[in-house]
Design an enzyme around this catalytic site. Structure first.
Site, short mmCIF file in Angstrom:
data_model
loop_
_atom_site.label_atom_id
_atom_site.label_comp_id
_atom_site.label_asym_id
_atom_site.label_seq_id
_atom_site.Cartn_x
_atom_site.Cartn_y
_atom_site.Cartn_z
N PRO A 86 0.69 -1.23 -0.13
CA PRO A 86 0.12 -0.02 -0.06
C PRO A 86 0.89 1.08 -0.08
O PRO A 86 0.32 2.28 -0.56
CB PRO A 86 -0.80 0.05 1.32
CG PRO A 86 -0.40 -1.40 2.02
CD PRO A 86 0.70 -2.23 1.06
N GLU A 113 0.77 -8.55 8.59
CA GLU A 113 1.10 -7.25 9.00
C GLU A 113 1.92 -6.16 8.34
O GLU A 113 1.92 -4.92 8.36
CB GLU A 113 1.25 -7.16 10.80
CG GLU A 113 0.56 -7.87 11.72
CD GLU A 113 -1.15 -7.65 11.40
OE1 GLU A 113 -1.20 -6.13 11.70
OE2 GLU A 113 -2.04 -8.23 11.62
N ARG A 150 -4.15 -8.23 -20.51
CA ARG A 150 -4.79 -7.69 -21.80
C ARG A 150 -4.35 -6.68 -22.71
O ARG A 150 -4.53 -6.76 -23.83
CB ARG A 150 -6.04 -7.17 -20.99
CG ARG A 150 -5.85 -5.85 -20.42
CD ARG A 150 -7.23 -5.23 -19.70
NE ARG A 150 -8.33 -4.60 -20.71
CZ ARG A 150 -8.22 -3.61 -21.39
NH1 ARG A 150 -7.50 -2.71 -21.14
NH2 ARG A 150 -9.14 -3.30 -21.97
N ASP A 164 -9.83 2.50 -24.49
CA ASP A 164 -9.90 2.42 -23.12
C ASP A 164 -9.93 3.93 -22.30
O ASP A 164 -9.38 4.86 -22.75
CB ASP A 164 -8.64 1.72 -22.49
CG ASP A 164 -8.72 0.10 -22.71
OD1 ASP A 164 -9.68 -0.37 -23.09
OD2 ASP A 164 -7.57 -0.49 -22.42
CL1 6GU Z 1 -0.35 -3.49 -3.25
N1 6GU Z 1 -1.34 -4.32 -0.83
C1 6GU Z 1 -2.11 -4.27 0.15
N2 6GU Z 1 -1.94 -5.13 1.03
N3 6GU Z 1 -2.97 -3.18 0.16
C2 6GU Z 1 -3.16 -2.49 -1.00
C3 6GU Z 1 -2.29 -2.40 -2.12
C4 6GU Z 1 -1.55 -3.35 -1.87
N4 6GU Z 1 -2.71 -1.81 -2.74
C5 6GU Z 1 -3.66 -0.91 -2.20
N5 6GU Z 1 -4.08 -1.37 -1.00
#
Ligand code: 6GU
Length: 221
Positions: A86, A113, A150, A164
């Site tokens: 994230p 975690e 794709r 797209d």
């Molecule tokens: Cl790549 N991993 C996780 N655990 N949460 C996320 C993410 C990735 N991208 C957005 N939220």
């Protein structure tokens, strides 16, 4: 293209890769997708892949050894190693285009975690798919894989991704199919008159209008 995915949950991918366009792409040998459970690389007698964090705190942290050994076993000269996290770079369509031209992707899915910070040193690129937190990188890596596969030449008709959403920072124009009138909702007459120049103009205008209304941030680019 070859895509190697490192995950503790390879079964999560079965449905996605055995249906529709991705399935076809695999059967047609446009892409080879391999799932690797990095638990198999753990040198711990109990195949442990995580441990408690130094300095204290809640939860378990993925350890370096299994992931390092797994990546090192898979890595070739032209591999690109991607970490799903994230706190990575926000994923965009342009990145999907760039990645669809690579020969070999190794994608690491974090889980639990977190992961030992030193795992980042293995990676060429860290990617997030949006500003929300998932339980693991598996879903994110499926999103990544789908959006890349794709775009591999021959997987879908080039004309169907030329228009797209997000190409040229514009959202897609509206499309319609039969019938011309459904519950009083009419198909715009320009689309049924056969004037292709007018149709093209209409689509361009609608694309810009929709982007202005829904995603003005895209137009600023
Ligand atoms: Cl790549 N991993 C996780 N655990 N949460 C996320 C993410 C990735 N991208 C957005 N939220």
């Amino acid at each position: 293209m070859k895509i190697d995915i490192l995950t503790l949950f390879p079964e999560m991918f079965e449905g996605i890769f055995s249906q529709s366009i991705i399935k076809r792409a695999i059967l047609d040998k446009k892409v080879e997708i391999n799932l690797h459970n990095f638990r198999d690389y753990s040198k711990d007698p109990h195949h442990k892949v995580d441990d408690t964090p130094y300095g204290g705190g809640s939860g378990m942290v993925l350890t370096c050894q299994p992931i390092f050994d797994c990546v090192e076993a898979l890595k070739e000269d032209d591999s690109l190693v991607i970490l799903m996290t994230p706190d990575g770079i926000p994923y965009k369509q342009q990145m999907a285009y760039d990645l669809s031209k690579k020969k070999h992707l190794i994608i690491i899915c974090g889980h639990y975690e977190g992961f030992d910070e030193r795992i980042r040193s293995l990676c060429d690129l860290e990617i997030s798919i949006g500003d929300y937190v998932l339980t693991g990188g598996e879903l994110a890596s499926m999103v990544l894989t789908d959006s890349i596969v794709r775009l591999i030449p021959g997987v879908i008709e080039t004309s169907s991704h030329q228009n797209d959403s997000f190409n040229n920072n514009l959202l897609d124009y509206p499309t319609y199919t039969k019938p011309r009138n459904f519950r009083g909702m009419e198909v715009p007459s320009v689309l049924v008159n056969g004037d292709h120049k007018k149709i093209e103009e209409y689509r361009k205008e609608e694309s810009i209008k929709r982007t202005k209304e829904r995603r003005p941030d895209l137009l600023e680019k």
